[in-house]
Design an enzyme around this catalytic site. Structure first.
Site, PDB file in Angstrom:
ATOM      1  N   HIS A  19     -39.042 -38.287-115.811  1.00  0.00           N
ATOM      2  CA  HIS A  19     -39.221 -39.461-116.414  1.00  0.00           C
ATOM      3  C   HIS A  19     -40.315 -39.393-117.604  1.00  0.00           C
ATOM      4  O   HIS A  19     -40.292 -38.139-118.150  1.00  0.00           O
ATOM      5  CB  HIS A  19     -40.020 -40.477-115.474  1.00  0.00           C
ATOM      6  CG  HIS A  19     -41.392 -40.051-114.939  1.00  0.00           C
ATOM      7  ND1 HIS A  19     -42.463 -39.548-115.735  1.00  0.00           N
ATOM      8  CD2 HIS A  19     -41.943 -39.659-113.661  1.00  0.00           C
ATOM      9  CE1 HIS A  19     -43.553 -39.291-115.064  1.00  0.00           C
ATOM     10  NE2 HIS A  19     -43.195 -39.075-113.665  1.00  0.00           N
ATOM     11  N   HIS A  22     -43.288 -36.729-118.032  1.00  0.00           N
ATOM     12  CA  HIS A  22     -42.427 -35.385-118.160  1.00  0.00           C
ATOM     13  C   HIS A  22     -42.061 -35.001-119.577  1.00  0.00           C
ATOM     14  O   HIS A  22     -42.277 -34.177-120.172  1.00  0.00           O
ATOM     15  CB  HIS A  22     -41.410 -34.970-117.053  1.00  0.00           C
ATOM     16  CG  HIS A  22     -41.612 -35.221-115.622  1.00  0.00           C
ATOM     17  ND1 HIS A  22     -40.920 -36.129-114.934  1.00  0.00           N
ATOM     18  CD2 HIS A  22     -42.735 -34.827-114.691  1.00  0.00           C
ATOM     19  CE1 HIS A  22     -41.481 -36.222-113.771  1.00  0.00           C
ATOM     20  NE2 HIS A  22     -42.243 -35.271-113.638  1.00  0.00           N
ATOM     21  N   CYS A 127     -53.984 -32.930 -98.895  1.00  0.00           N
ATOM     22  CA  CYS A 127     -53.086 -34.345 -99.798  1.00  0.00           C
ATOM     23  C   CYS A 127     -51.991 -33.404 -99.858  1.00  0.00           C
ATOM     24  O   CYS A 127     -51.592 -32.698-100.751  1.00  0.00           O
ATOM     25  CB  CYS A 127     -53.776 -34.689-100.929  1.00  0.00           C
ATOM     26  SG  CYS A 127     -52.614 -35.658-101.874  1.00  0.00           S
ATOM     27  N   CYS A 130     -50.872 -33.896-103.708  1.00  0.00           N
ATOM     28  CA  CYS A 130     -51.412 -32.859-104.528  1.00  0.00           C
ATOM     29  C   CYS A 130     -50.963 -31.400-104.153  1.00  0.00           C
ATOM     30  O   CYS A 130     -51.244 -30.478-104.796  1.00  0.00           O
ATOM     31  CB  CYS A 130     -52.950 -32.742-104.566  1.00  0.00           C
ATOM     32  SG  CYS A 130     -53.580 -34.284-105.129  1.00  0.00           S
ATOM     33  N   CYS A 144     -56.693 -39.778-101.019  1.00  0.00           N
ATOM     34  CA  CYS A 144     -56.596 -39.042-102.325  1.00  0.00           C
ATOM     35  C   CYS A 144     -56.567 -40.270-103.138  1.00  0.00           C
ATOM     36  O   CYS A 144     -55.679 -40.938-103.090  1.00  0.00           O
ATOM     37  CB  CYS A 144     -55.421 -38.385-102.251  1.00  0.00           C
ATOM     38  SG  CYS A 144     -55.038 -37.779-103.982  1.00  0.00           S
ATOM     39  N   HIS A 147     -53.240 -40.326-105.184  1.00  0.00           N
ATOM     40  CA  HIS A 147     -51.985 -40.748-104.708  1.00  0.00           C
ATOM     41  C   HIS A 147     -52.238 -41.999-103.790  1.00  0.00           C
ATOM     42  O   HIS A 147     -51.209 -42.400-103.055  1.00  0.00           O
ATOM     43  CB  HIS A 147     -51.364 -39.394-103.769  1.00  0.00           C
ATOM     44  CG  HIS A 147     -50.644 -38.119-104.530  1.00  0.00           C
ATOM     45  ND1 HIS A 147     -51.506 -37.338-105.028  1.00  0.00           N
ATOM     46  CD2 HIS A 147     -49.523 -38.219-105.446  1.00  0.00           C
ATOM     47  CE1 HIS A 147     -51.074 -36.661-105.833  1.00  0.00           C
ATOM     48  NE2 HIS A 147     -50.000 -36.953-106.076  1.00  0.00           N
ATOM     49  N   LYS A 297     -50.485 -46.664-113.575  1.00  0.00           N
ATOM     50  CA  LYS A 297     -50.091 -45.351-113.505  1.00  0.00           C
ATOM     51  C   LYS A 297     -48.332 -45.539-113.320  1.00  0.00           C
ATOM     52  O   LYS A 297     -48.134 -46.222-112.493  1.00  0.00           O
ATOM     53  CB  LYS A 297     -50.739 -44.397-112.538  1.00  0.00           C
ATOM     54  CG  LYS A 297     -50.307 -43.278-112.529  1.00  0.00           C
ATOM     55  CD  LYS A 297     -51.327 -42.358-111.729  1.00  0.00           C
ATOM     56  CE  LYS A 297     -50.526 -40.949-111.267  1.00  0.00           C
ATOM     57  NZ  LYS A 297     -51.202 -40.272-110.337  1.00  0.00           N
ATOM     58  N   LYS A 300     -43.163 -43.395-109.006  1.00  0.00           N
ATOM     59  CA  LYS A 300     -41.899 -43.643-108.548  1.00  0.00           C
ATOM     60  C   LYS A 300     -42.133 -44.953-107.202  1.00  0.00           C
ATOM     61  O   LYS A 300     -41.511 -46.009-107.434  1.00  0.00           O
ATOM     62  CB  LYS A 300     -41.371 -42.558-107.786  1.00  0.00           C
ATOM     63  CG  LYS A 300     -39.804 -42.608-107.594  1.00  0.00           C
ATOM     64  CD  LYS A 300     -39.340 -41.089-107.167  1.00  0.00           C
ATOM     65  CE  LYS A 300     -38.309 -41.017-106.395  1.00  0.00           C
ATOM     66  NZ  LYS A 300     -37.927 -40.013-105.679  1.00  0.00           N
TER      67      LYS A 300
HETATM   68  O1  ME8 Z   1     -47.830 -31.127-110.902  1.00  0.00           O
HETATM   69  N1  ME8 Z   1     -48.239 -39.315-118.308  1.00  0.00           N
HETATM   70  O2  ME8 Z   1     -45.521 -31.083-111.275  1.00  0.00           O
HETATM   71  P1  ME8 Z   1     -45.293 -32.633-111.548  1.00  0.00           P
HETATM   72  C1  ME8 Z   1     -48.321 -37.980-118.881  1.00  0.00           C
HETATM   73  N2  ME8 Z   1     -45.375 -28.727-110.125  1.00  0.00           N
HETATM   74  N3  ME8 Z   1     -47.885 -36.977-118.488  1.00  0.00           N
HETATM   75  C2  ME8 Z   1     -47.329 -37.078-117.231  1.00  0.00           C
HETATM   76  C3  ME8 Z   1     -47.281 -38.266-116.525  1.00  0.00           C
HETATM   77  C4  ME8 Z   1     -47.794 -39.623-117.220  1.00  0.00           C
HETATM   78  N4  ME8 Z   1     -47.501 -40.712-116.629  1.00  0.00           N
HETATM   79  N5  ME8 Z   1     -46.568 -38.076-115.399  1.00  0.00           N
HETATM   80  C5  ME8 Z   1     -46.203 -36.628-115.326  1.00  0.00           C
HETATM   81  C6  ME8 Z   1     -46.874 -30.511-110.999  1.00  0.00           C
HETATM   82  N6  ME8 Z   1     -46.708 -36.060-116.296  1.00  0.00           N
HETATM   83  C7  ME8 Z   1     -46.845 -29.030-110.670  1.00  0.00           C
HETATM   84  C8  ME8 Z   1     -47.103 -28.356-111.907  1.00  0.00           C
HETATM   85  S1  ME8 Z   1     -47.383 -25.872-113.267  1.00  0.00           S
HETATM   86  C9  ME8 Z   1     -47.734 -24.264-112.685  1.00  0.00           C
HETATM   87  C10 ME8 Z   1     -47.086 -26.662-111.666  1.00  0.00           C
HETATM   88  C11 ME8 Z   1     -46.403 -34.555-116.861  1.00  0.00           C
HETATM   89  O3  ME8 Z   1     -43.649 -32.862-111.385  1.00  0.00           O
HETATM   90  C12 ME8 Z   1     -47.612 -34.046-116.943  1.00  0.00           C
HETATM   91  O4  ME8 Z   1     -47.310 -32.831-117.961  1.00  0.00           O
HETATM   92  O5  ME8 Z   1     -46.150 -33.608-110.687  1.00  0.00           O
HETATM   93  C13 ME8 Z   1     -48.200 -33.613-115.718  1.00  0.00           C
HETATM   94  O6  ME8 Z   1     -49.435 -32.855-115.793  1.00  0.00           O
HETATM   95  C14 ME8 Z   1     -46.854 -33.018-115.125  1.00  0.00           C
HETATM   96  O7  ME8 Z   1     -45.932 -33.918-115.556  1.00  0.00           O
HETATM   97  C15 ME8 Z   1     -47.099 -33.010-113.617  1.00  0.00           C
HETATM   98  O8  ME8 Z   1     -45.538 -32.863-113.041  1.00  0.00           O
END
Ligand code: ME8
Length: 636
Positions: A19, A22, A127, A130, A144, A147, A297, A300
């Site tokens: 989304h 990301h 959690c 997380c 949490c 979430h 925020k 999904k």
């Molecule tokens: O945490 N605003 O993966 P994840 C800004 N797999 N950035 C956002 C966002 C938002 N609303 N939503 C998501 C994980 N992001 C782990 C990471 S790394 C070794 C492991 C972005 O799929 C932002 O970069 O939950 C956030 O830190 C990341 O997606 C979380 O991705």
């Protein structure tokens, strides 16, 4: 040694499709990668997907798929999404890749052999969102807070990493390397976590009786590796740690980009893991805020997820890149809605940059038959323009290097606006009427040179449109070296300009809303009153002053560090002529929390403290708040 640069995004969980959140991190990494390349730095850009753990296992089961098939599918979607929006990653790693699994096991064994992993028993609140145990302090009403879900109490025997052993080292390291975690608010957050409690050791395994979807521990195959311990290692496994050439070349220049949600694993788990494995820490952790859908925020479960591809199809790739990079102030949350995108396109791209190009190309067409004129003898004003591009370009490079992209772009726009003003001031149409071809040539040539310089500087943002402009200037082969760029003398006289058309068409906003908005403004102008909706846009919160200090060179300003509940902020307050630092330290004040940051005396002010005065002649009186009102409480 040759300068190198290595940038990473988080590897995204495959339990959700890509989304805009990301996409933001990935576009930011892509921008900073291209930006470093454009400075002649040998650069490398890593992204990928995180595929093990409870969350993925459950998501796959819900779809009646094996976790591997499910991961293949969603990981493929991430990759396809990035390819479709021209993300130029150098490598895409998946935690299910063999090359990754091998290195995770290698690192585990190394730390185990060193004696920093032990077997023990642990009970805690887990959690699932997380994928980690939360401390009591992190939970709010048994849930949490990120979430908004109840945690699960889990007690089991597991392997632990002696993270606590490295707490003092990390504190010291952060003290000695003040930019290790940036911006400062997140460094402060990590420091306050490290200072407030003894760190607990990190549980790094899950028994296969509970979870099989993970990398087996090399020293006990009744357990798989905890997903965070596995995932963080992607940053070195992709480079071929320990002996790979890429590791040797790029690791010393590693910069991670994450959002604030995963600060603790990156700010605490990862550096201590690296230390235990005798690997140098990364250079910088760059932490950005959250994109919120009109203050909620994006998630999904809230059904307000925006997909990058839809937006890009609607508004254009370069336009969305520009919007995302310009709108978010590094470290702060940003609001996301389509009206804001339209404003950025209409004002910055269409009005400022687009108009400059259209006006200049039209005039070159009309007055010089579409050919690039020579500089004339009368070139008054050129020195100012050369000084202007130099200042803008240097600032742009300086701020972007520190990830303050939005400020960098603003500085570049100052030059764009100055070129528009140059047209208004020199009035080329009047010069043409007066047959002053000499001066007219200089003006048009300066403008074309300026457009070239901006287009080169912007080519990491406007990845499609910048090359089009450069091609229309017949300058694809011209030097893009910074010194040459700043000389404003790169184009070839006499060559014919190409056709550009309208590069940034203006977009009309949905009518009913626009009308309601202007009706509202009219009402406000007539009565001087605002409605409750307008008032509620101002987010005022109770905050406590932790530290106050005078700012060198100013007798009016105090620099305050305040605790605003969810985060610490630094603010500059014009009260030093009335209050000493001791007068305000420890007191609770009212803070305008969603004010755009401003820089005063070189300090960023991340909000405004409320004070009152009867007239402009009076001294401000800070509104101190009763100590019974909790920190973070919102006014309203
Ligand atoms: O945490 N605003 O993966 P994840 C800004 N797999 N950035 C956002 C966002 C938002 N609303 N939503 C998501 C994980 N992001 C782990 C990471 S790394 C070794 C492991 C972005 O799929 C932002 O970069 O939950 C956030 O830190 C990341 O997606 C979380 O991705």
């Amino acid at each position: 040694m040759e300068r190198t640069f290595f940038v990473t995004t988080p590897i995204y969980y495959v339990n959700a499709e890509p989304h805009i959140g990301h996409a933001y991190t990935t576009i930011l990494a892509d921008f900073i990668y291209r930006f470093n390349l454009s400075l002649g730095i040998d650069s490398y850009f890593l992204t990928g997907t995180d595929e093990y753990g409870d969350k993925i296992f459950t998501a796959a089961a819900e779809k009646n798929m094996t976790p591997q098939d499910y991961s293949d599918k969603i990981s493929g979607k991430f990759r396809a999404e990035w390819d479709s929006i021209d993300i130029k990653y150098s490598d895409f790693i998946r935690t299910t890749d063999d090359r990754h699994k091998r290195i995770v096991q290698y690192v585990l064994q190394k730390i185990y052999d060193k004696g920093d992993i032990y077997f023990g028993s642990y009970g805690g609140n887990y959690c699932m969102g997380c994928e980690r145990f939360l401390t009591d302090k992190e939970m709010v009403n048994g849930k949490c807070p990120d979430h908004n879900k109840e945690t699960q109490y889990i007690e089991e025997k597991n392997y632990f990493f002696k993270m606590s052993k490295y707490q003092d080292w990390l504190l010291d390291y952060i003290d000695k390397n003040p930019d290790f975690i940036r911006p400062e608010r997140y460094k402060n957050e990590v420091l306050s976590l490290l200072r407030s409690d003894r760190l607990e050791d990190l549980c790094i395994s899950r028994p296969t009786s509970r979870l099989t979807w993970g990398i087996p521990l090399p020293f006990d195959n009744n357990f798989v590796t905890y997903v965070w311990f596995d995932a963080l290692i992607n940053y070195i496994s992709a480079l071929g740690y320990p002996d790979g050439d890429k590791f040797k070349k790029y690791w010393s220049a590693a910069q991670h980009i994450i959002a604030k949600d995963i600060l603790k694993p990156h700010g605490i788990f990862w550096p201590t893991m690296l230390k235990a494995a005798d690997i140098e820490p990364y250079t910088h952790l760059n932490v950005h805020g959250y994109w919120n859908m009109d203050d909620a925020k994006m998630s999904k479960s809230l059904g307000n997820v925006v997909t990058p591809r839809d937006l890009i199809n609607k508004y254009g790739n370069d336009q969305i890149r520009y919007f995302l990079l310009k709108e978010m102030t590094f470290g702060l949350d940003a609001r996301f809605n389509e009206d804001l995108i339209i404003d950025k396109i209409n004002f910055d791209l269409a009005n400022d940059f687009g108009n400059l190009i259209n006006r200049t190309f039209n005039m070159a067409g009309k007055f010089f038959s579409g050919k690039i004129p020579e500089f004339g003898n009368d070139n008054a004003g050129r020195d100012d323009l050369v000084a202007g591009i130099k200042k803008s370009a240097e600032d742009y490079i300086l701020f972007c290097s520190k990830f303050q992209i939005s400020i960098g772009l603003e500085r570049l726009w100052e030059f764009i606006r100055s070129l528009n003003k140059y047209i208004d001031d020199t009035k080329p149409w009047q010069l043409a009427k007066d047959n002053n071809t000499d001066k007219l040539s200089s003006v048009i040539r300066n403008l074309l040179e300026g457009i070239y310089g901006i287009s080169v500087l912007l080519s990491s943002v406007l990845i499609n449109i910048s090359p089009q402009i450069i091609a229309a200037l017949n300058a694809a082969g011209a030097s893009s070296n910074l010194d040459a760029l700043l000389s404003m003398n790169n184009l070839t006289s006499g060559t014919v300009l190409g056709e550009l058309g309208i590069l940034f068409p203006k977009i009309e906003k949905a009518k009913p809303e626009a009308k309601a908005e202007s009706d509202k403004e009219k009402r406000m102008n007539e009565t001087g009153l605002i409605d409750i909706g307008d008032f509620s846009k101002v987010d005022i919160r109770v905050a406590k002053v932790i530290k106050a200090e005078r700012i060198d060179g100013s007798d009016k300003l105090l620099y305050l560090t305040v605790d605003a509940g969810q985060e610490q902020r630094n603010i500059v307050a014009g009260i030093a002529h009335v209050y000493s630092p001791e007068d305000v330290e420890g007191k609770k004040i009212l803070l305008v929390f969603n004010l755009k940051p401003a820089t005063l005396f070189g300090k960023e002010s991340q909000g405004m403290l409320l004070a009152a005065k009867k007239s402009n002649k009076d001294k401000p009186q800070v509104i101190f708040i009763d100590d019974t009102i909790p920190i973070g409480a919102r006014l309203g």
